[in-house]
Design a protein around this motif. Structure first.
Motif, mmCIF file in Angstrom:
data_model
loop_
_atom_site.group_PDB
_atom_site.id
_atom_site.type_symbol
_atom_site.label_atom_id
_atom_site.label_comp_id
_atom_site.label_asym_id
_atom_site.label_seq_id
_atom_site.Cartn_x
_atom_site.Cartn_y
_atom_site.Cartn_z
ATOM 1 N N THR A 9 0.831 -1.204 0.000
ATOM 2 C CA THR A 9 0.000 0.000 0.000
ATOM 3 C C THR A 9 0.863 1.251 0.000
ATOM 4 O OG1 THR A 9 -1.725 -1.183 1.226
ATOM 5 C CG2 THR A 9 -1.850 1.218 1.196
ATOM 6 N N LEU A 10 1.906 1.247 0.804
ATOM 7 C CA LEU A 10 2.805 2.395 0.872
ATOM 8 C C LEU A 10 3.556 2.576 -0.440
ATOM 9 C CD1 LEU A 10 4.228 1.845 4.480
ATOM 10 C CD2 LEU A 10 2.317 3.291 3.761
ATOM 11 N N VAL A 68 -3.495 -0.766 -12.067
ATOM 12 C CA VAL A 68 -2.666 -1.606 -11.198
ATOM 13 C C VAL A 68 -3.110 -1.555 -9.738
ATOM 14 C CG1 VAL A 68 -0.324 -2.029 -10.363
ATOM 15 C CG2 VAL A 68 -0.714 -1.481 -12.767
ATOM 16 N N PRO A 69 -3.270 -0.370 -9.114
ATOM 17 C CA PRO A 69 -3.712 -0.384 -7.714
ATOM 18 C C PRO A 69 -5.097 -0.994 -7.522
ATOM 19 C CG PRO A 69 -3.694 1.860 -8.569
ATOM 20 C CD PRO A 69 -2.991 1.005 -9.563
ATOM 21 N N VAL A 70 -5.995 -0.793 -8.474
ATOM 22 C CA VAL A 70 -7.328 -1.383 -8.364
ATOM 23 C C VAL A 70 -7.233 -2.904 -8.384
ATOM 24 C CG1 VAL A 70 -9.574 -1.617 -9.486
ATOM 25 C CG2 VAL A 70 -8.470 0.614 -9.383
ATOM 26 N N LYS A 104 -14.376 -7.170 2.922
ATOM 27 C CA LYS A 104 -13.131 -7.106 2.165
ATOM 28 C C LYS A 104 -13.301 -6.295 0.890
ATOM 29 C CE LYS A 104 -10.532 -11.059 3.825
ATOM 30 N NZ LYS A 104 -9.373 -10.208 4.168
ATOM 31 N N LEU A 105 -14.442 -6.442 0.227
ATOM 32 C CA LEU A 105 -14.692 -5.686 -0.996
ATOM 33 C C LEU A 105 -14.787 -4.191 -0.693
ATOM 34 C CD1 LEU A 105 -15.344 -5.513 -3.999
ATOM 35 C CD2 LEU A 105 -17.738 -5.978 -3.430
ATOM 36 N N PHE A 111 -9.743 1.709 -0.810
ATOM 37 C CA PHE A 111 -8.345 1.958 -1.120
ATOM 38 C C PHE A 111 -8.168 2.283 -2.597
ATOM 39 C CE2 PHE A 111 -7.489 0.186 3.014
ATOM 40 C CZ PHE A 111 -6.283 0.773 3.395
ATOM 41 N N SER A 112 -8.944 1.638 -3.458
ATOM 42 C CA SER A 112 -8.886 1.942 -4.887
ATOM 43 C C SER A 112 -9.323 3.378 -5.148
ATOM 44 C CB SER A 112 -9.772 0.971 -5.670
ATOM 45 O OG SER A 112 -9.348 -0.365 -5.499
ATOM 46 N N ALA A 113 -10.394 3.795 -4.487
ATOM 47 C CA ALA A 113 -10.868 5.170 -4.639
ATOM 48 C C ALA A 113 -9.841 6.164 -4.110
ATOM 49 C CB ALA A 113 -12.203 5.343 -3.915
ATOM 50 N N ALA A 114 -9.194 5.810 -2.994
ATOM 51 C CA ALA A 114 -8.158 6.686 -2.437
ATOM 52 C C ALA A 114 -7.006 6.854 -3.422
ATOM 53 C CB ALA A 114 -7.650 6.113 -1.117
#
Length: 261
Positions: A9-10, A68-70, A104-105, A111-114
């Motif tokens: 994440t970082l 990629v992050p998504v 979890k979803l 996190f994807s939105a962030a």
């Protein structure tokens, strides 16, 4: 909190935060940006203002980098528990599987939105510091006032997130059917690339309208003098339709799956 503290994440946050600085350095070294093949694109006006720089960052990253992050956050959500051999112990708690998957979803999508918001926010701050605060200059002529450009950019970011729901759903579904997080993430990214390739096949003609990749840059319509959301509505409809089917497959399959990991 565990997801927030994980190294991956970082690393993703650092990459997204550094990209605007890399582009500014590239423009400083290479001179004024310009489109390829004599086509007028957002790249031609990248250094006109902070708003233009933000739009350019979205233009160069929406096609792959933001995928990629998504895929990572959604594809790693369940498969990582299986790879750690902790999934069956997690399911031993008196919590329905549907609630577990939904939790979890939700975290994965947050996190994807962030990630989607972090990139344009950094780009706007860095671009404004480098090129000043001003109207959004349109490549085809005209401009949007700075006060009008911010809501339009926000709409573009929101559409990009909705368009990535297909990748999120695909990665999440794969995460429920495999014990290998890399397989789920790589599978989602790979199939997204295949969709982009198919969209380039002009022989498919109207069939390309059913490909999510065909509408991935429809957010550019939000940066026109007269807002026309037709393309974004069609693209969002295709993306949400695919996503709902894939999410349903994930919940249905996991609910009946024999968990041994």
């Amino acid at each position: 909190m565990r997801q927030l503290k994980r190294r991956r994440t970082l690393v993703i946050a650092a990459i997204l935060a550094v990209l605007p600085f890399v582009l500014i350095a590239a423009f400083a070294i290479g001179g004024d940006p310009s489109g390829r093949n004599n086509r007028v694109t957002l790249m031609d006006t990248a250094t006109a203002s902070g708003a233009n720089f933000t739009a350019t960052v979205l233009f160069v990253s929406a096609g792959f980098l933001l995928v990629v992050p998504v895929a990572l956050f959604c594809g790693d959500s369940v498969a990582s528990e299986a790879s750690w051999s902790s999934l069956r112990y997690l399911l031993a708690a008196p919590v329905p599987r549907t609630r577990l998957l939904l939790s979890k979803l939700t975290v994965a999508l947050l996190f994807s939105a962030a990630a989607m918001v972090l990139l344009p926010l950094v780009a706007l701050g860095v671009g404004t510091a480098a090129y000043g605060w001003g109207p959004l200059q349109l490549p085809t002529g005209g401009a949007l006032a700075a006060g009008d450009a911010l809501p339009r950019l926000a709409l573009a970011v929101a559409y990009i997130f909705v368009s990535q729901l297909v990748t999120a759903a695909l990665a999440f579904w794969l995460s429920t059917v495999t014990d290998a997080p890399l397989g789920a993430v790589g599978g989602a990214v790979g199939l997204t690339i295949v969709g982009n390739v198919l969209d380039q096949v002009t022989a498919l003609e109207q069939w390309r309208d059913f490909l999510p990749a065909h509408w991935q840059f429809a957010w550019a319509d939000a940066l026109q003098p007269q807002l026309d959301g037709t393309g974004m509505i069609q693209g969002a409809s295709v993306s949400v339709a695919y996503a709902l089917v894939l999410f349903a497959l994930a919940f249905r399959g996991f609910g009946k799956k024999d968990i041994v990991s």
